[in-house]
Design a protein around this motif. Structure first.
Motif, PDB file in Angstrom:
ATOM      1  N   THR A 145      -0.660   4.568   1.811  1.00 21.63           N
ATOM      2  CA  THR A 145       0.751   4.968   1.813  1.00 21.63           C
ATOM      3  C   THR A 145       1.479   4.132   2.849  1.00 21.63           C
ATOM      4  O   THR A 145       1.046   4.042   4.006  1.00 21.63           O
ATOM      5  CB  THR A 145       0.900   6.472   2.125  1.00 21.63           C
ATOM      6  N   ILE A 146       2.565   3.519   2.421  1.00 15.37           N
ATOM      7  CA  ILE A 146       3.368   2.667   3.296  1.00 15.37           C
ATOM      8  C   ILE A 146       4.742   3.325   3.428  1.00 15.37           C
ATOM      9  O   ILE A 146       5.367   3.681   2.423  1.00 15.37           O
ATOM     10  CB  ILE A 146       3.480   1.240   2.724  1.00 15.37           C
ATOM     11  N   ASN A 147       5.193   3.477   4.656  1.00 14.76           N
ATOM     12  CA  ASN A 147       6.416   4.238   4.935  1.00 14.76           C
ATOM     13  C   ASN A 147       7.689   3.400   4.814  1.00 14.76           C
ATOM     14  O   ASN A 147       8.541   3.378   5.721  1.00 14.76           O
ATOM     15  CB  ASN A 147       6.317   4.883   6.321  1.00 14.76           C
ATOM     16  N   VAL A 148       7.820   2.730   3.674  1.00 13.67           N
ATOM     17  CA  VAL A 148       9.026   1.984   3.308  1.00 13.67           C
ATOM     18  C   VAL A 148       9.152   2.031   1.787  1.00 13.67           C
ATOM     19  O   VAL A 148       8.241   2.478   1.088  1.00 13.67           O
ATOM     20  CB  VAL A 148       8.998   0.514   3.801  1.00 13.67           C
ATOM     21  N   SER A 149      10.257   1.514   1.278  1.00 13.77           N
ATOM     22  CA  SER A 149      10.519   1.531  -0.163  1.00 13.77           C
ATOM     23  C   SER A 149       9.623   0.536  -0.909  1.00 13.77           C
ATOM     24  O   SER A 149       9.152  -0.449  -0.327  1.00 13.77           O
ATOM     25  CB  SER A 149      11.977   1.163  -0.426  1.00 13.77           C
ATOM     26  N   PRO A 150       9.419   0.759  -2.213  1.00 11.11           N
ATOM     27  CA  PRO A 150       8.663  -0.213  -3.015  1.00 11.11           C
ATOM     28  C   PRO A 150       9.298  -1.606  -2.983  1.00 11.11           C
ATOM     29  O   PRO A 150       8.586  -2.610  -2.987  1.00 11.11           O
ATOM     30  CB  PRO A 150       8.721   0.372  -4.433  1.00 11.11           C
ATOM     31  N   GLU A 151      10.630  -1.667  -2.918  1.00 13.26           N
ATOM     32  CA  GLU A 151      11.320  -2.950  -2.891  1.00 13.26           C
ATOM     33  C   GLU A 151      10.919  -3.764  -1.655  1.00 13.26           C
ATOM     34  O   GLU A 151      10.718  -4.978  -1.736  1.00 13.26           O
ATOM     35  CB  GLU A 151      12.841  -2.760  -2.925  1.00 13.26           C
ATOM     36  N   LYS A 152      10.799  -3.082  -0.533  1.00 14.50           N
ATOM     37  CA  LYS A 152      10.415  -3.776   0.704  1.00 14.50           C
ATOM     38  C   LYS A 152       8.959  -4.242   0.621  1.00 14.50           C
ATOM     39  O   LYS A 152       8.641  -5.370   0.997  1.00 14.50           O
ATOM     40  CB  LYS A 152      10.613  -2.858   1.903  1.00 14.50           C
ATOM     41  N   VAL A 153       8.078  -3.394   0.119  1.00 14.21           N
ATOM     42  CA  VAL A 153       6.667  -3.774  -0.038  1.00 14.21           C
ATOM     43  C   VAL A 153       6.561  -4.949  -1.012  1.00 14.21           C
ATOM     44  O   VAL A 153       5.854  -5.925  -0.750  1.00 14.21           O
ATOM     45  CB  VAL A 153       5.814  -2.582  -0.526  1.00 14.21           C
ATOM     46  N   TRP A 154       7.270  -4.860  -2.130  1.00 15.01           N
ATOM     47  CA  TRP A 154       7.239  -5.915  -3.148  1.00 15.01           C
ATOM     48  C   TRP A 154       7.714  -7.249  -2.571  1.00 15.01           C
ATOM     49  O   TRP A 154       7.139  -8.307  -2.860  1.00 15.01           O
ATOM     50  CB  TRP A 154       8.096  -5.505  -4.341  1.00 15.01           C
ATOM     51  N   GLY A 155       8.750  -7.196  -1.753  1.00 17.39           N
ATOM     52  CA  GLY A 155       9.271  -8.412  -1.144  1.00 17.39           C
ATOM     53  C   GLY A 155       8.224  -9.138  -0.305  1.00 17.39           C
ATOM     54  O   GLY A 155       8.117 -10.370  -0.339  1.00 17.39           O
ATOM     55  N   ILE A 156       7.449  -8.392   0.439  1.00 10.99           N
ATOM     56  CA  ILE A 156       6.379  -8.976   1.256  1.00 10.99           C
ATOM     57  C   ILE A 156       5.227  -9.430   0.360  1.00 10.99           C
ATOM     58  O   ILE A 156       4.708 -10.540   0.501  1.00 10.99           O
ATOM     59  CB  ILE A 156       5.880  -7.960   2.309  1.00 10.99           C
ATOM     60  N   LEU A 157       4.849  -8.590  -0.581  1.00  8.63           N
ATOM     61  CA  LEU A 157       3.715  -8.865  -1.467  1.00  8.63           C
ATOM     62  C   LEU A 157       3.938 -10.109  -2.316  1.00  8.63           C
ATOM     63  O   LEU A 157       2.994 -10.840  -2.599  1.00  8.63           O
ATOM     64  CB  LEU A 157       3.473  -7.647  -2.369  1.00  8.63           C
ATOM     65  N   THR A 158       5.172 -10.360  -2.724  1.00  8.04           N
ATOM     66  CA  THR A 158       5.447 -11.503  -3.597  1.00  8.04           C
ATOM     67  C   THR A 158       5.982 -12.722  -2.849  1.00  8.04           C
ATOM     68  O   THR A 158       6.334 -13.718  -3.471  1.00  8.04           O
ATOM     69  CB  THR A 158       6.426 -11.104  -4.724  1.00  8.04           C
ATOM     70  N   ASN A 159       6.001 -12.660  -1.535  1.00  9.61           N
ATOM     71  CA  ASN A 159       6.340 -13.833  -0.725  1.00  9.61           C
ATOM     72  C   ASN A 159       5.032 -14.601  -0.482  1.00  9.61           C
ATOM     73  O   ASN A 159       4.460 -14.574   0.607  1.00  9.61           O
ATOM     74  CB  ASN A 159       7.004 -13.429   0.590  1.00  9.61           C
ATOM     75  N   PHE A 160       4.554 -15.246  -1.526  1.00 10.46           N
ATOM     76  CA  PHE A 160       3.235 -15.876  -1.502  1.00 10.46           C
ATOM     77  C   PHE A 160       3.130 -16.989  -0.471  1.00 10.46           C
ATOM     78  O   PHE A 160       2.053 -17.224   0.075  1.00 10.46           O
ATOM     79  CB  PHE A 160       2.874 -16.375  -2.903  1.00 10.46           C
ATOM     80  N   GLU A 161       4.242 -17.644  -0.173  1.00  4.89           N
ATOM     81  CA  GLU A 161       4.222 -18.717   0.822  1.00  4.89           C
ATOM     82  C   GLU A 161       3.816 -18.199   2.197  1.00  4.89           C
ATOM     83  O   GLU A 161       3.280 -18.939   3.018  1.00  4.89           O
ATOM     84  CB  GLU A 161       5.592 -19.401   0.918  1.00  4.89           C
ATOM     85  N   ALA A 162       4.068 -16.916   2.466  1.00  3.09           N
ATOM     86  CA  ALA A 162       3.755 -16.336   3.778  1.00  3.09           C
ATOM     87  C   ALA A 162       2.321 -15.808   3.882  1.00  3.09           C
ATOM     88  O   ALA A 162       1.885 -15.441   4.972  1.00  3.09           O
ATOM     89  CB  ALA A 162       4.746 -15.209   4.097  1.00  3.09           C
ATOM     90  N   TYR A 163       1.581 -15.764   2.784  1.00  2.00           N
ATOM     91  CA  TYR A 163       0.219 -15.212   2.815  1.00  2.00           C
ATOM     92  C   TYR A 163      -0.656 -15.810   3.928  1.00  2.00           C
ATOM     93  O   TYR A 163      -1.373 -15.062   4.603  1.00  2.00           O
ATOM     94  CB  TYR A 163      -0.469 -15.366   1.460  1.00  2.00           C
ATOM     95  N   PRO A 164      -0.635 -17.126   4.130  1.00  2.43           N
ATOM     96  CA  PRO A 164      -1.501 -17.667   5.188  1.00  2.43           C
ATOM     97  C   PRO A 164      -1.188 -17.104   6.574  1.00  2.43           C
ATOM     98  O   PRO A 164      -2.048 -17.087   7.450  1.00  2.43           O
ATOM     99  CB  PRO A 164      -1.228 -19.176   5.150  1.00  2.43           C
ATOM    100  N   ASN A 165       0.036 -16.618   6.775  1.00  2.00           N
ATOM    101  CA  ASN A 165       0.448 -16.098   8.077  1.00  2.00           C
ATOM    102  C   ASN A 165       0.000 -14.665   8.339  1.00  2.00           C
ATOM    103  O   ASN A 165      -0.051 -14.247   9.493  1.00  2.00           O
ATOM    104  CB  ASN A 165       1.974 -16.165   8.216  1.00  2.00           C
ATOM    105  N   TRP A 166      -0.278 -13.902   7.274  1.00  2.00           N
ATOM    106  CA  TRP A 166      -0.586 -12.491   7.524  1.00  2.00           C
ATOM    107  C   TRP A 166      -1.761 -11.944   6.718  1.00  2.00           C
ATOM    108  O   TRP A 166      -2.381 -10.958   7.131  1.00  2.00           O
ATOM    109  CB  TRP A 166       0.636 -11.613   7.252  1.00  2.00           C
ATOM    110  N   ASN A 167      -2.072 -12.521   5.579  1.00  2.51           N
ATOM    111  CA  ASN A 167      -3.030 -11.894   4.666  1.00  2.51           C
ATOM    112  C   ASN A 167      -4.469 -12.281   5.012  1.00  2.51           C
ATOM    113  O   ASN A 167      -4.850 -13.439   4.866  1.00  2.51           O
ATOM    114  CB  ASN A 167      -2.703 -12.293   3.227  1.00  2.51           C
ATOM    115  N   PRO A 168      -5.287 -11.318   5.445  1.00  2.00           N
ATOM    116  CA  PRO A 168      -6.663 -11.634   5.828  1.00  2.00           C
ATOM    117  C   PRO A 168      -7.611 -11.798   4.630  1.00  2.00           C
ATOM    118  O   PRO A 168      -8.729 -12.277   4.799  1.00  2.00           O
ATOM    119  CB  PRO A 168      -7.079 -10.415   6.652  1.00  2.00           C
ATOM    120  N   PHE A 169      -7.168 -11.434   3.446  1.00  2.00           N
ATOM    121  CA  PHE A 169      -8.035 -11.475   2.264  1.00  2.00           C
ATOM    122  C   PHE A 169      -7.624 -12.562   1.274  1.00  2.00           C
ATOM    123  O   PHE A 169      -8.426 -13.414   0.916  1.00  2.00           O
ATOM    124  CB  PHE A 169      -8.040 -10.099   1.576  1.00  2.00           C
ATOM    125  N   ILE A 170      -6.370 -12.519   0.819  1.00  2.75           N
ATOM    126  CA  ILE A 170      -5.879 -13.554  -0.094  1.00  2.75           C
ATOM    127  C   ILE A 170      -5.154 -14.586   0.762  1.00  2.75           C
ATOM    128  O   ILE A 170      -4.047 -14.346   1.237  1.00  2.75           O
ATOM    129  CB  ILE A 170      -4.951 -12.968  -1.184  1.00  2.75           C
TER     130      ILE A 170
END
Length: 145
Positions: free
Chosen positions: A10-35
């Motif tokens: 459960t993430i304490n923000v809107s789906p739009e905010k989560v989606w924005g981070i999730l689909t900002n693929f260029e930023a994955y190397p900066n934060w994503n430990p798995f993908i």
């Protein structure tokens, strides 16, 4: 044989905010430990390139096909090892609007193919731990901003 890994948070923000981070693929190397990266046109029917690094396992690069892309709700892709039927993975990101300013983020993958039994214990440990690590980082990033 089919085998599924499913995690949720459960993430304490809107789906739009989560989606924005999730689909900002260029930023994955900066934060994503798995993908570690996703490149290519993320649109239904398109092949993308994904590089994953499960904890305590070898990094892998594969070229799945996007099956579903529904803004603020769902992204699904299907990847194969070598060719279909050997080791196939249908990976899914799902966002559920809880109606109270929070989002349930579900990350799952269904594995099918003749090699699944050989890799089942590694999937259940390394890959699942990768999902959990990514979910936790996504939550931290979304709630921090």
């Amino acid at each position: 044989m089919a085998f599924e890994i499913k995690t949720e948070i459960t993430i304490n923000v809107s789906p739009e905010k989560v989606w924005g981070i999730l689909t900002n693929f260029e930023a994955y190397p900066n934060w994503n430990p798995f993908i570690k990266s996703i490149t290519g046109q993320v649109a239904v029917g398109q092949k993308i390139t994904a590089r994953i690094a499960p904890p305590d396992a070898s990094e892998m690069t594969f070229k799945p096909t996007v099956l579903t892309f529904v803004e603020n709700k769902e992204l699904i892709w299907l990847g194969h090892l070598l060719f279909s039927g050997i080791f196939d993975g249908t990976h899914k990101f799902e966002l559920i609007d809880n109606g109270n300013g929070t989002t349930t983020f579900i990350q799952s993958e269904i594995f099918k193919g003749i090699l699944v039994p050989i890799f089942k214990s590694q999937l259940n440990k390394n890959t699942k731990n990768g999902f959990i690590a990514m979910n936790d980082k996504l939550k931290q990033l979304a709630e921090k901003a």
